[in-house]
Design an enzyme around this catalytic site. Structure first.
Site, mmCIF file in Angstrom:
data_model
loop_
_atom_site.group_PDB
_atom_site.id
_atom_site.type_symbol
_atom_site.label_atom_id
_atom_site.label_comp_id
_atom_site.label_asym_id
_atom_site.label_seq_id
_atom_site.Cartn_x
_atom_site.Cartn_y
_atom_site.Cartn_z
ATOM 1 N N MET A 78 0.811 -1.255 0.107
ATOM 2 C CA MET A 78 -0.075 0.011 -0.095
ATOM 3 C C MET A 78 0.820 1.394 0.062
ATOM 4 O O MET A 78 2.110 1.327 0.131
ATOM 5 C CB MET A 78 -0.819 0.236 1.139
ATOM 6 C CG MET A 78 -1.818 -1.197 1.123
ATOM 7 S SD MET A 78 -3.158 -1.179 2.759
ATOM 8 C CE MET A 78 -3.926 0.355 2.311
ATOM 9 N N HIS A 79 0.296 2.530 -0.330
ATOM 10 C CA HIS A 79 0.643 3.742 -0.025
ATOM 11 C C HIS A 79 1.792 4.190 -1.091
ATOM 12 O O HIS A 79 2.086 5.309 -1.224
ATOM 13 C CB HIS A 79 1.346 4.001 1.424
ATOM 14 C CG HIS A 79 0.585 3.444 2.452
ATOM 15 N ND1 HIS A 79 -0.738 3.632 2.789
ATOM 16 C CD2 HIS A 79 0.887 2.414 3.432
ATOM 17 C CE1 HIS A 79 -1.247 3.058 3.924
ATOM 18 N NE2 HIS A 79 -0.136 2.073 4.163
ATOM 19 N N ASP A 237 -2.675 -4.836 0.519
ATOM 20 C CA ASP A 237 -2.482 -6.216 0.879
ATOM 21 C C ASP A 237 -3.013 -6.729 2.147
ATOM 22 O O ASP A 237 -3.282 -7.886 2.496
ATOM 23 C CB ASP A 237 -0.714 -6.128 1.012
ATOM 24 C CG ASP A 237 -0.141 -5.149 1.861
ATOM 25 O OD1 ASP A 237 -1.039 -4.194 2.391
ATOM 26 O OD2 ASP A 237 1.240 -4.986 1.858
#
Length: 484
Positions: A78-79, A237
């Site tokens: 992520m991110h 995830d």
């Protein structure tokens, strides 16, 4: 029918082939480099993700009836910030979730824009790994590249774009950008303004199980896949891992011991803790979840074993450990700073309490216990707002260790359920693909039918009491060392 789950991790992409009954037929892993160009920075080349994914798809399906493949979906780190120009060229290496360069921008968002406003707009405050601070960093430090941005993507969504041409994301992954109004499931116009971007730079939003397109014809032909293979949106995830462990519906819990560590609690309703110590995100089942994330979990053990001890014999080192709950050595697991609940990119790891009789096994145990204590920090936040799970699923590489599972159960005082498949994000992604192709009517139905519990690690009251005392000591170390 066959479905492919793609788990785009930090060190490798793992691809999983599953049939409609949940049976895993094959798993393939393809590694790629991770770059640290400056202290605290963490980057990857998105082209490496794509190249290794395509190579993995070939290998994964080499021995199966490819005509049976119906759908592909994703669970992704992520991110991360992936920025493309008008020609769809990647403007710079992707800035990853564990990158700590945005301390200045994070402070600006939290202190100048204000945590209260951020929480009102997005249900979260700024953390150094989130996407919005990275955009502010680019605007300040790479203004020429920033001006050329045409598309802003998350890592797994770059794969979906390359595979299908669909410029999209899902709500669970978008929740970690600090650009999404999580409660109302739409982009925050205020955050778009604060970051100096345009709405059209952001992808179309979908539920995790929704098809976003089909494989590009030329790619389907190259892979010898059917032309109508659906590409399904997928999830971040942790949300994908939650699906893969049946952590769906209301009040279910999952602990992930991967590179990072997470405590994930699903909820049928939207909620935020008053200090924003936990992330409040959308879930891949269409509902919401609270999540505590520590940046270094199994990576702490990997660092200790391979970089310090110089061994890959993880099981052998753990066999040296004789007694639990009596270790006088403590370990702070902050190798990459920390997120939940401290939100401190400058936090550092430390061993505390060594003496002349300290052994190699004591320090190995301290690492395992330190990660468990770090996860307990997030559980305490959940308990403070009345969320008190009694059991949890567990997944990730660290979950393969019986010793570590036992430590988790007793430090957290939770029953730890073991599941048949430990392939959390990849298995969850394959389940999302099956739902997207209509095999199951909902994510909850699919997860509950396909995920099987094979055993439970129950806490021992005596050991729980010992770890309770040790946790009270552990909690004193970070405040004492902060700033030193």
């Amino acid at each position: 029918m066959l479905f492919i789950g793609v788990d785009l991790g930090t060190s490798a992409v793992k691809l999983l082939l599953m049939d409609e009954n949940g049976k895993i037929h094959k798993i393939v892993s393809k590694e790629y480099p991770l770059y640290f160009p400056h202290p605290g920075w963490s980057e990857q080349n998105p082209e490496d993700w794509y190249a290794q994914t395509v190579a993995g798809l070939r290998e994964l399906t080499a021995e199966c009836g490819r005509s049976e493949i119906r759908g592909i979906s994703f669970g992704g780190q992520m991110h991360g910030l992936v920025a493309l120009d008008e020609e769809d060229r990647v403007l710079r290496p992707a800035i990853l979730w564990n990158d700590g360069r945005t301390g200045k921008q994070t402070d600006y968002l939290n202190q100048v824009i204000g945590k209260e406003k951020l929480s009102a707009c997005t249900a979260n405050i700024a953390f150094a790994g989130f996407t919005a601070p990275k955009l502010l960093w680019m605007r300040e430090n790479e203004p020429e590249l920033f001006e050329r941005i045409s598309k802003i993507m998350l890592p797994k969504d770059y794969l979906a774009y390359r595979l299908s041409g669909a410029f999209c994301t899902d709500y669970s992954d978008a929740s970690g950008m600090l650009l999404l109004d999580v409660q109302n499931k739409c982009w925050s116009e205020e955050m778009i303004r604060i970051c100096g971007i345009r709405r059209e730079m952001l992808p179309e939003l979908h539920e995790s199980w929704e098809p976003v397109g089909c494989l590009k014809p030329e790619l389907a032909a190259e892979l010898d896949f059917p032309a109508d293979v659906k590409v399904v949106a997928g999830a971040g995830d942790n949300a994908a891992a939650a699906v893969g462990t049946a952590t769906v519906g209301d009040g279910a819990c999952n602990i992930s011991l991967g590179t990072s560590g997470t405590l994930f609690i699903s909820s049928s309703t939207f909620g935020v803790d008053e200090n924003n110590a936990l992330h409040s995100f959308a879930h891949a089942d269409g509902n919401y979840h609270l999540m505590g994330c520590m940046l270094s979990a199994a990576s702490c053990n990997k660092w200790w074993m391979e970089e310090i001890l110089g061994t890959a014999d993880y099981a052998g080192e753990q066999e040296r450990i004789a007694r639990l709950g009596e270790n006088r050595v403590f370990y702070l697991p902050y190798l990459m700073g920390e997120r939940s609940p401290h939100n401190d990119p400058d936090a550092k790891a430390a061993f505390i309490g060594m003496s002349m009789d300290t052994t190699r096994a004591d320090m190995t145990l301290a690492v395992l216990e330190g990660v468990a204590f770090g996860l307990r920090d997030s559980l305490e936040v959940a308990r403070s707002i009345g969320i008190c799970p009694e059991r949890t699923k567990i997944c990730g590489g660290g979950a393969k260790s019986p010793l570590w599972r036992k430590i988790i159960a007793n430090v957290m005082n939770l029953k730890v359920d073991l599941i048949e498949s430990e392939e959390g994000p990849g298995y969850g992604a394959a389940i999302l693909a099956a739902v997207g192709c209509g095999v199951y009517s909902s994510v909850e139905e699919a997860a509950e039918r396909l995920v099987k519990v094979t055993g439970t690690e129950a806490p021992d009251p005596g050991l729980v009491a010992k770890y309770e005392e040790r946790y009270r000591v552990f909690r004193k170390f970070y405040p004492a060392l902060r700033g030193i």
